[in-house]
Design a protein around this motif. Sequence first.
Motif, PDB file in Angstrom:
ATOM      1  N   GLU A  94      38.822  32.282  41.643  1.00 45.04           N
ATOM      2  CA  GLU A  94      39.516  33.343  42.391  1.00 45.04           C
ATOM      3  C   GLU A  94      38.885  34.699  42.097  1.00 45.04           C
ATOM      4  O   GLU A  94      38.647  35.501  43.012  1.00 45.04           O
ATOM      5  CB  GLU A  94      41.005  33.358  42.023  1.00 45.04           C
ATOM      6  N   ARG A 113      43.108  41.384  41.243  1.00 53.12           N
ATOM      7  CA  ARG A 113      44.167  41.075  42.221  1.00 53.12           C
ATOM      8  C   ARG A 113      44.920  42.349  42.616  1.00 53.12           C
ATOM      9  O   ARG A 113      45.260  42.551  43.771  1.00 53.12           O
ATOM     10  CB  ARG A 113      45.200  40.132  41.584  1.00 53.12           C
ATOM     11  N   THR A 142      42.243  30.575  47.774  1.00 54.02           N
ATOM     12  CA  THR A 142      43.105  30.734  46.596  1.00 54.02           C
ATOM     13  C   THR A 142      44.467  30.089  46.823  1.00 54.02           C
ATOM     14  O   THR A 142      44.996  29.370  45.961  1.00 54.02           O
ATOM     15  CB  THR A 142      43.288  32.243  46.282  1.00 54.02           C
TER      16      THR A 142
END
Lengths: 134, 354
Positions: free
Chosen positions: A58, A81, A110
Motif C-alpha cells: 500500500e 495515508r 488496497t
Amino acid sequence: MLPRPGAADLLKMAEQGLQDHVVGTLEGEAKYHTLMALRAIAIAKTELEEGAAADAAELKRIQALYGEPPETVGVDLAAARKRLAADIRARRFAPGTPREVRLLDALTATTATRLRAVNIKYMVRRGRGAESAV
Amino acid sequence: MAATSGNGAERVSLTAQSQAVAEFIAHAAGAKSATVTILNRLGGGAIQENWALDVDVADGPQAGHYEAVLRSDAASGIAESWPRAQEYALIAAAHAAGVTVPQPLWLEPSGAVIGRPFYVMRRAKGIAQGRRLLRSLEDETGDALAQRLGAELAKLHRVRPETAPESLAFLPKVGRDLIAERAAHYRKSLDGLPEPQPVLEWAINRMEDLAPPIETIALAHRDFRTGNYMADNGELSAILDFEFSGWSDPYEDLGWFCARCWRFGAVAREAGGIGTREAFYAGYESGTGQPVDDARVRYWEAVAPIRWAIIALQQGERHASGQERSLDLALTGLRAIECDYDLLAELPMLKKGA
C-alpha cells in the motif's frame, strides 16, 4: 517473542478446535457469539500472515501516485495515508483525469486486499466488480 | 445493525427495576397501579437496548394489558443517533401519519427511573433480523412485502416541514443545499475518526459533483432497510428504528432501501434483498400518485455506502476507544471496507443527472 509454533499457528489450531468440536454442539446466542469469535480469529490470522506485506504494498502504491522519490512522500504508511486523504479532499485528483484513474487503481487494490482478509464472500458476490470497474 | 445481546448483569438490573418502571407507567397512564413483567432482552439494537415486557394497567383511561417493548439508551452511542425522547416524537409523528409503527405508549425522558431515558411501545410480532427474514420469504411474498414497504414510505414522506407537528421542531432544518451540507457533515465525521479514509474522501467529492437538484424535503426515516422492520409470516407488522430520522430528500430512503449493502447477500433482489425494484417502486407510486424518478434513487443508492461506512467506523470506534468493549462493534467497524469496495465499483459508473 515466542518459539514455534507461533501466533498464527496457535490461532489456526484454536479456530479448528472450535469448528470441529464446539460450533456443532451450540445453538442460539452461544452459537452466534462463537461464530463471531471464529470470524475474528480468521481475520486476525490473515493479518498476522499477510498484514506486513500488504502494508508495504500500500505504501508503495501511494508513493507511486505522487511521482516523487519515495523518501519525499514519506516512508511511514500512516503519514502517507493521511497526506493522500488530505490531497483527495483538496481535490488534487481531478475527476476524469489520468491522475484520478491511477488513484482509483491504487485505492481499489488496497481495498480489495483488505476485503479479501475480512469478507472474501462479499467479493465473490460482487464478481470482483470494483477491480474491473477501473 | 447486527444483533447484540446483553450480559447477565444487565438482565438482572432491569428486572430489579421492574417495580420502578411499573410505578412510572401507572403515573404516566393516570392509573392507581400497574404491574410490569420483564421478559427478555431483544436483539437488534447496536445502539439501544430493547426489552420485551408485559404491562397491566389496573385502572384509568389506559387500563388494560399491553404486550410491550421498553427501549432505552445503551452504554454508549454515536453522535448521529437521536436520544429516546426525540425518537419517541418521531415514532409518534409517523404513527399519526398512518405509518405502520409500534404504537408509542409512554416516554420517560429524564433518566430518573432506571438511570437512563426510555420509552415504552407496543410489541410487534414477527422477524426483523435481515438474513432470517430473507430465508423465510418466497419470491411472491417478498414482492408483496416490498410493495407494502414502498406504500408505507410514501405515507411517511407526506410529513413535510411546513405542516409538521410542533413536536418535531427539534429537527434541524435542511434546504436545497442538502448535499453540500451532508458532504460537510461527513467530512467533519471523518475528522473525528482516528484513521484517514481516502476512499470515503474521494466518494464524498463524487457525491457533491454528481448531486441532482433537490426538489422536495420530507420526513425521511434515514435507516429504512431490511433489518429495521418486522414481518410476521411475510406481512409487515412494524417499521422500527427512527433514531436517525430527519428532514431530507425523500429519495434518500428509496436509495438506502435498494443499496446493495442492505440486501443481506440476496443481491438480485434489488429492493432490500426481499423483492424486485419494480414492486417497491409500485408501492411507493401507489402512495404518492407520482412516478418514481429512478435516476434519483440510483444516485442515493450509489452514495449510500458513504454514510453506512461512517456509521460502521463510528461503531468500531466505540469499541476501539474503550467506550464500550464489544466484538460485535469491532467487527461492525470492519464492514466499512465492504462499503469502500461498493463505492469504488458503483460511483465511477454514476453520471451527473443520472
